[in-house]
Design an enzyme around this catalytic site. Structure first.
Site, PDB file in Angstrom:
ATOM      1  N   ASP A   1       2.127  -6.384 -13.405  1.00  0.00           N
ATOM      2  CA  ASP A   1       3.312  -5.569 -13.121  1.00  0.00           C
ATOM      3  C   ASP A   1       4.547  -6.420 -13.398  1.00  0.00           C
ATOM      4  OD1 ASP A   1       5.128  -3.710 -12.337  1.00  0.00           O
ATOM      5  OD2 ASP A   1       4.491  -3.602 -10.243  1.00  0.00           O
TER       6      ASP A   1
ATOM      7  N   PRO B   1       9.955  -9.723   1.215  1.00  0.00           N
ATOM      8  CA  PRO B   1       9.412  -8.643   2.039  1.00  0.00           C
ATOM      9  C   PRO B   1       8.110  -9.042   2.706  1.00  0.00           C
ATOM     10  CG  PRO B   1       8.977  -8.209  -0.268  1.00  0.00           C
ATOM     11  CD  PRO B   1       9.812  -9.459  -0.221  1.00  0.00           C
TER      12      PRO B   1
ATOM     13  N   SER C   1       4.568  -7.494   4.927  1.00  0.00           N
ATOM     14  CA  SER C   1       3.699  -6.333   4.768  1.00  0.00           C
ATOM     15  C   SER C   1       4.267  -5.203   5.621  1.00  0.00           C
ATOM     16  CB  SER C   1       2.286  -6.675   5.245  1.00  0.00           C
ATOM     17  OG  SER C   1       2.316  -7.102   6.593  1.00  0.00           O
ATOM     18  N   MET C   2       3.828  -3.982   5.333  1.00  0.00           N
ATOM     19  CA  MET C   2       4.392  -2.873   6.110  1.00  0.00           C
ATOM     20  C   MET C   2       4.066  -3.095   7.590  1.00  0.00           C
ATOM     21  SD  MET C   2       1.886   0.299   5.217  1.00  0.00           S
ATOM     22  CE  MET C   2       0.101   0.182   5.337  1.00  0.00           C
TER      23      MET C   2
ATOM     24  N   HIS D   1       7.391 -14.895  -2.650  1.00  0.00           N
ATOM     25  CA  HIS D   1       7.892 -13.520  -2.814  1.00  0.00           C
ATOM     26  C   HIS D   1       7.443 -12.596  -1.698  1.00  0.00           C
ATOM     27  CE1 HIS D   1       3.916 -12.154  -3.790  1.00  0.00           C
ATOM     28  NE2 HIS D   1       4.302 -11.014  -4.322  1.00  0.00           N
ATOM     29  N   GLY D   2       6.636 -13.082  -0.772  1.00  0.00           N
ATOM     30  CA  GLY D   2       6.149 -12.231   0.297  1.00  0.00           C
ATOM     31  C   GLY D   2       5.312 -13.029   1.272  1.00  0.00           C
TER      32      GLY D   2
ATOM     33  N   GLY E   1       1.734 -12.849   1.457  1.00  0.00           N
ATOM     34  CA  GLY E   1       0.489 -13.305   0.849  1.00  0.00           C
ATOM     35  C   GLY E   1      -0.723 -12.780   1.600  1.00  0.00           C
TER      36      GLY E   1
END
Length: 479
Positions: free
Chosen positions: A95, A374, A376-377, A399-400, A402
């Site tokens: 992506d 960001p 996780s939700m 970036h997050g 993981g």
């Protein structure tokens, strides 16, 4: 065992010294707690494989959110010499320019009850399809001028009224990576370019947040982030268009390796010399996908603004929804580091330019641009700044959070009760909750620990912590 060879060499830093065919050392950033939990031998091997590629520049880096990917691990950073090195489609990812943008508001979270938030989510969902394979809800976006979109990126739509003029000044690279050429993109990829203004599945989302805590008031004020106010996160990328480009060029690079005498450690790290027909074409096609993704997030921003105005019955001037920043991950960019011109691959990693860097937007020149991380939700997200030490990672941060569980394992082990409990207090718009078990917070690392790893290492400064209030998730797995 590679894990046993990891040796500490500083605060939250571990390394593998070069051995065998490695051209560079590997450095992984882990807190003591993350190190104790680290079982990613395969991810470590993928970093070692990357360190064997021609022209690679030391070190190859694993971020604290590192987990196994295809080729380079998620949370991987690899720089190669522009003249002697290679470019790898797999080291960018499927992506291309999966990225995140943050919008600030002037609305106090305490002023809205859950029913209003629910209406806002519904209004957004009506405009922005979510899930794997979903096409745009609007004909003009499905049939957009692809040549113009891939050349102009976000600016193409901003200048046509789908945004504010100042939006362009708060996007990485101004919302358009140079060098894009649609001639380098296959017909099959072009046929998948009908997904503008969509968020897809996997870890993609639109979230309404509250600025829960401000750590750096001065920087937060520059960004327009005020404690207690709502904010919006948009996380999506180039969708099927970028996925197909990566698929096409991974195959082409694997076929071309023998021609250039390259030994490719794994199919996922298929590569070609940067200054070869395959390398140049990939970078031109990658730029097309990156610009498509910037345009995608721009259109979603426009539609989110419309939704808020419709539900709140207020003009945009009162609501805010100003663009704080838009950052890419899953991208390769030509940059100057340590007196050399390099091609920096970031796969599941985000650029974080420090204060004073010439490539910062003017509004962030004196503090450095925001790096948006960001969670996780159901868990927190962060905005951080790179410090003067960030050059150690080629100006990169995680970036997050993981993953700690594979998607397959999460689907088989997370119960409905656990899933609901992990999302307590968060409104979720989804057609099938069970289809989202692979995105449960339980399947991810502790975002506070992950962010704190680089903070404690002296590489980043936290600016704000964001708490999710409502989220839109699409079904299906995306890379």
């Amino acid at each position: 065992m590679l894990l046993e060879k990891l040796e500490p060499f500083g605060k939250n830093r571990y390394r593998l010294r070069p051995f065998g065919e490695m051209q560079a050392e590997v450095v992984v950033f882990l807190s003591p707690r993350l190190k104790a939990q680290f079982e990613e031998g395969e991810a470590l091997k993928q970093l070692v494989d990357a360190a064997c590629l021609p022209g690679v520049v030391s070190p190859v880096i694993g971020m604290p959110d590192i987990h196994t990917g295809f080729g380079l691990p998620i949370g991987g950073v690899m720089a190669t010499d522009l003249e002697k090195g290679v470019v790898s489609a797999g080291a960018v990812g499927m992506d291309i320019n999966c990225g995140v943008r943050l919008l600030s508001t002037r609305i106090k979270a305490a002023s809205l009850d859950p029913q209003v938030l629910e209406k806002i989510l519904a209004a957004i969902e009506k405009r922005v399809p979510s899930g794997v394979g979903k096409s745009s809800a609007y004909r003009e976006f499905r049939q957009a001028d692809l040549e113009a979109v891939t050349a102009g990126g976000a600016a193409y739509f901003i200048r046509r009224g789908y945004g504010l003029p100042e939006d362009e000044k708060s996007i990485e690279a101004g919302g358009a990576i140079p060098g894009a050429s649609l001639k380098a993109v296959s017909r099959q990829a072009r046929e998948r370019a009908d997904q503008l203004a969509t968020i897809g599945g996997g870890n993609h989302f639109i979230e309404i947040e509250v600025v829960e805590r401000v750590y750096h008031p001065g920087a937060a004020a520059v960004m327009g982030l005020e404690e207690g106010n709502l904010a919006v996160l948009i996380h999506t990328g180039s969708r099927g268009f970028g996925h197909q480009i990566c698929t096409d060029y991974s195959a082409r690079m694997n076929q071309a390796a023998a021609k250039y005498g390259l030994r490719i450690p794994s199919r996922g790290l298929a590569a070609a010399p940067i200054d070869s027909p395959e390398g140049r074409d990939y970078l031109a096609a990658m730029a097309c996908a990156a610009n498509f993704a910037f345009a995608n997030r721009q259109l979603i921003t426009f539609l989110v603004r419309e939704a808020f105005m419709e539900v709140l019955k207020k003009p945009l001037e009162e609501i805010g929804l100003e663009l704080v920043y838009d950052v890419a991950h899953n991208i390769a960019k030509v940059e100057e580091h340590r007196g050399r011109t390099l091609l920096v691959h970031r796969k599941g990693a985000t650029r974080a330019l420090p204060a004073g860097h010439r490539d910062n937007p003017e509004r962030y020149r004196h503090i450095g641009h925001p790096a948006i991380i960001p969670g996780s939700m159901g868990t927190a997200s962060y905005v951080v700044l790179g410090t003067g030490n960030i050059a150690e990672t080629f100006n990169s941060v995680n970036h997050g959070a993981g993953r700690t569980m594979s998607r397959k394992k999460a689907r088989s082990t997370v119960s409905m009760e656990e899933f609901r409990e992990s999302l307590k207090g968060v409104l979720l718009r989804a057609k099938n909750l069970r289809a989202l078990f692979d995105e449960a917070p339980l399947a991810y690392k502790d975002i506070d620990e992950v962010v704190g790893t680089l903070v404690d290492a002296g590489l980043t400064l936290p600016v704000v912590r964001l708490k999710p209030l409502a989220v839109i998730k699409g079904e299906g797995e995306e890379a």
